[in-house]
Design a protein around this motif. Sequence first.
Motif, PDB file in Angstrom:
ATOM      1  N   ASN A  78      47.127  30.808  44.702  1.00  0.00           N
ATOM      2  CA  ASN A  78      47.720  32.035  44.162  1.00  0.00           C
ATOM      3  C   ASN A  78      47.352  32.231  42.694  1.00  0.00           C
ATOM      4  N   MET A  79      47.336  31.136  41.939  1.00  0.00           N
ATOM      5  CA  MET A  79      46.974  31.233  40.525  1.00  0.00           C
ATOM      6  C   MET A  79      45.513  31.648  40.372  1.00  0.00           C
ATOM      7  N   ILE A  80      44.632  31.072  41.191  1.00  0.00           N
ATOM      8  CA  ILE A  80      43.213  31.450  41.131  1.00  0.00           C
ATOM      9  C   ILE A  80      43.052  32.938  41.440  1.00  0.00           C
ATOM     10  N   LEU A  81      43.728  33.401  42.481  1.00  0.00           N
ATOM     11  CA  LEU A  81      43.595  34.808  42.871  1.00  0.00           C
ATOM     12  C   LEU A  81      44.145  35.745  41.804  1.00  0.00           C
ATOM     13  N   GLU A  82      45.203  35.315  41.151  1.00  0.00           N
ATOM     14  CA  GLU A  82      45.776  36.127  40.076  1.00  0.00           C
ATOM     15  C   GLU A  82      44.768  36.306  38.941  1.00  0.00           C
ATOM     16  N   PHE A  83      44.063  35.238  38.594  1.00  0.00           N
ATOM     17  CA  PHE A  83      43.069  35.339  37.526  1.00  0.00           C
ATOM     18  C   PHE A  83      41.807  36.052  37.995  1.00  0.00           C
ATOM     19  N   CYS A  84      41.504  35.966  39.289  1.00  0.00           N
ATOM     20  CA  CYS A  84      40.383  36.756  39.830  1.00  0.00           C
ATOM     21  C   CYS A  84      40.663  38.248  39.661  1.00  0.00           C
ATOM     22  N   ALA A  86      42.551  39.547  37.363  1.00  0.00           N
ATOM     23  CA  ALA A  86      42.406  39.843  35.940  1.00  0.00           C
ATOM     24  C   ALA A  86      40.940  40.041  35.572  1.00  0.00           C
ATOM     25  N   LYS A  87      40.080  39.240  36.164  1.00  0.00           N
ATOM     26  CA  LYS A  87      38.649  39.376  35.893  1.00  0.00           C
ATOM     27  C   LYS A  87      38.119  40.709  36.416  1.00  0.00           C
ATOM     28  N   GLU A  88      38.546  41.091  37.612  1.00  0.00           N
ATOM     29  CA  GLU A  88      38.106  42.358  38.199  1.00  0.00           C
ATOM     30  C   GLU A  88      38.588  43.548  37.376  1.00  0.00           C
ATOM     31  N   GLU A  89      39.721  43.399  36.722  1.00  0.00           N
ATOM     32  CA  GLU A  89      40.291  44.487  35.920  1.00  0.00           C
ATOM     33  C   GLU A  89      39.783  44.479  34.484  1.00  0.00           C
ATOM     34  N   GLY A  90      38.878  43.565  34.179  1.00  0.00           N
ATOM     35  CA  GLY A  90      38.310  43.523  32.837  1.00  0.00           C
ATOM     36  C   GLY A  90      39.136  42.763  31.828  1.00  0.00           C
ATOM     37  N   VAL A  97      37.306  26.815  37.639  1.00  0.00           N
ATOM     38  CA  VAL A  97      38.365  26.082  38.347  1.00  0.00           C
ATOM     39  C   VAL A  97      37.953  24.622  38.460  1.00  0.00           C
ATOM     40  N   MET A  98      38.913  23.716  38.198  1.00  0.00           N
ATOM     41  CA  MET A  98      38.654  22.284  38.283  1.00  0.00           C
ATOM     42  C   MET A  98      39.852  21.605  38.960  1.00  0.00           C
ATOM     43  N   GLY A  99      39.824  20.296  39.061  1.00  0.00           N
ATOM     44  CA  GLY A  99      40.993  19.562  39.536  1.00  0.00           C
ATOM     45  C   GLY A  99      40.936  19.160  41.000  1.00  0.00           C
ATOM     46  N   CYS A 100      42.107  18.729  41.507  1.00  0.00           N
ATOM     47  CA  CYS A 100      42.182  18.100  42.823  1.00  0.00           C
ATOM     48  C   CYS A 100      41.853  19.053  43.969  1.00  0.00           C
ATOM     49  N   LEU A 101      42.383  20.265  43.936  1.00  0.00           N
ATOM     50  CA  LEU A 101      42.093  21.219  45.013  1.00  0.00           C
ATOM     51  C   LEU A 101      40.598  21.510  45.057  1.00  0.00           C
ATOM     52  N   SER A 102      40.020  21.690  43.879  1.00  0.00           N
ATOM     53  CA  SER A 102      38.597  21.982  43.782  1.00  0.00           C
ATOM     54  C   SER A 102      37.758  20.788  44.237  1.00  0.00           C
ATOM     55  N   LEU A 109      35.920  26.693  48.772  1.00  0.00           N
ATOM     56  CA  LEU A 109      36.445  27.590  47.749  1.00  0.00           C
ATOM     57  C   LEU A 109      35.344  28.474  47.187  1.00  0.00           C
ATOM     58  N   GLY A 110      34.172  27.889  46.987  1.00  0.00           N
ATOM     59  CA  GLY A 110      33.065  28.675  46.467  1.00  0.00           C
ATOM     60  C   GLY A 110      32.676  29.816  47.398  1.00  0.00           C
ATOM     61  N   GLU A 111      32.772  29.555  48.697  1.00  0.00           N
ATOM     62  CA  GLU A 111      32.435  30.589  49.673  1.00  0.00           C
ATOM     63  C   GLU A 111      33.529  31.642  49.798  1.00  0.00           C
ATOM     64  N   GLU A 112      34.784  31.215  49.725  1.00  0.00           N
ATOM     65  CA  GLU A 112      35.915  32.121  49.945  1.00  0.00           C
ATOM     66  C   GLU A 112      36.286  32.929  48.703  1.00  0.00           C
ATOM     67  N   ILE A 113      36.052  32.368  47.512  1.00  0.00           N
ATOM     68  CA  ILE A 113      36.472  33.061  46.281  1.00  0.00           C
ATOM     69  C   ILE A 113      35.272  33.145  45.335  1.00  0.00           C
ATOM     70  N   PRO A 114      34.325  34.029  45.618  1.00  0.00           N
ATOM     71  CA  PRO A 114      33.101  34.113  44.811  1.00  0.00           C
ATOM     72  C   PRO A 114      33.334  34.666  43.407  1.00  0.00           C
ATOM     73  N   GLN A 115      34.533  35.230  43.148  1.00  0.00           N
ATOM     74  CA  GLN A 115      34.811  35.760  41.810  1.00  0.00           C
ATOM     75  C   GLN A 115      34.871  34.667  40.756  1.00  0.00           C
ATOM     76  N   VAL A 116      35.134  33.429  41.199  1.00  0.00           N
ATOM     77  CA  VAL A 116      35.161  32.304  40.265  1.00  0.00           C
ATOM     78  C   VAL A 116      33.732  31.969  39.863  1.00  0.00           C
ATOM     79  N   ASP A 117      33.505  31.833  38.568  1.00  0.00           N
ATOM     80  CA  ASP A 117      32.148  31.589  38.087  1.00  0.00           C
ATOM     81  C   ASP A 117      31.627  30.232  38.516  1.00  0.00           C
ATOM     82  N   LYS A 118      32.505  29.223  38.524  1.00  0.00           N
ATOM     83  CA  LYS A 118      32.075  27.921  39.024  1.00  0.00           C
ATOM     84  C   LYS A 118      33.294  27.051  39.306  1.00  0.00           C
ATOM     85  N   PHE A 119      33.194  26.262  40.366  1.00  0.00           N
ATOM     86  CA  PHE A 119      34.218  25.273  40.704  1.00  0.00           C
ATOM     87  C   PHE A 119      33.707  23.883  40.326  1.00  0.00           C
TER      88      PHE A 119
END
Length: 448
Positions: A78-84, A86-90, A97-102, A109-119
């Motif tokens: 949810n936090m990743i999507l919230e910031f995605c 924000a990125k789409e809105e400029g 994104v880093m850490g245990c989930l990543s 994650l890279g395939e499902e959330i391409p808005q993230v610049d890098k995991f």
Amino acid sequence: MSRGNLIRSLKKNIVLRKNTIDVITLGCSKNLVDSEKLMRQLEANGYKVTHDTDRPQGEIAVINTCGFIGDAKEESINMILEFCQAKEEGRLKKLFVMGCLSERYLKELGEEIPQVDKFYGKFDWNELLTDLGKAYHQELSLERELTTPSHYAYLKISEGCDRRCSYCAIPIITGKHVSRPIEDILDEVRMLVSRGVKEFQVIAQELTYYGLDLYHRQMLPELIERMADIPGVDWIRLHYAYPANFPVDLFRVMREKKNVCKYMDIALQHISDNMLQRMHRHVTRQETYDLIERFREEVPGVHLRTTLMVGHPGETEEDFNELLDFVRKVKFDRMGAFAYSEEEGTYSAEHYEDEIPFETKQARLDKLMALQQKISADLAAQKIGKIFKVIIDRSEGEYYIGRTEFDSPEVDPEVLIPVSEGTLSLGTFYEVKITDADDFDLYGTRMF
């Protein structure tokens, strides 16, 4: 003005702070240490860094994720999507994104959330510096930008875990146990003391295993004893121990060293032999009782914190009632609990059926926590009239907020002292007489 035109107008007025990076940390204190190390490296490279700000305004955001259980994974997503968004809105230029989930779901994650610049995973976050065109400063490897109050810090002494509890995904995420060299840890302690840190929360996924990989023996007692001898270390508190093969020389260290808090966070999970076996805990009911009895005999006044689990596959009503009886008998000073959730890749997920209904798990959890709440209230009431050494963390409204040696930050009760009694300095120790108590906190007055 139409709603669409209004949004476009507002977006034109968004001003992102250049060379500013917002770091958001989710999950445990071990993740927090990683974020603090990254923040120090970013600052050394000329960035202004904020941590967990309510209104992120930097050009870049870094989310340090947790992947331990279902709720934590959901929070991270949810936090990743919230910031995605924000990125789409400029409102953001780059998102990392880093850490245990990543670490666990890097490709997915890279395939499902391409808005993230890098995991990034849990251990390769320094590559983020390279991707930003910056350098990793090896000479700063022990340093970090503390996000805690300046008088205390978390001290991570190892990574990973060699225990293979049936329900736990941590070894899948973090790999085998890797101890830090003892001299590196002591150098970090000295450095932090020079910056004003007085209190150390010693953390690891599993403290008692410390040293076996590097020194071929359990080195936790020696590490803590040597830490305690460093001038300026006022409190040392231990988190996340394992009951099997406990290093009993630690009892002596806790008893003899006055700056080692009489506090132990030891996750027991259950007491029924049936459940301990199914959980692959490598300890029995009787061994658990014996360890607790020995702890209280050899370290008088010790406060024990534990974590328990309900609803693991195979837990019967008889098992659960045995757990309730255990909590009634032992009367833990601090206790947390959670309901089992199936984690893919674990032994439980692959060999057991998650057959206990959610409602049953929740009812057991509620009953267990209600029992502990009464025990905690009774134990807190016994402190009324006694005097404790208290460190002041902050002021909040009409109270200064502090803790005794038996209270770890964020998770344990606090001591509330009226501001009206006079000025107290943050990060300073005071003698405080307890005047009242409720289910969660103590109230006190400073002794002059």
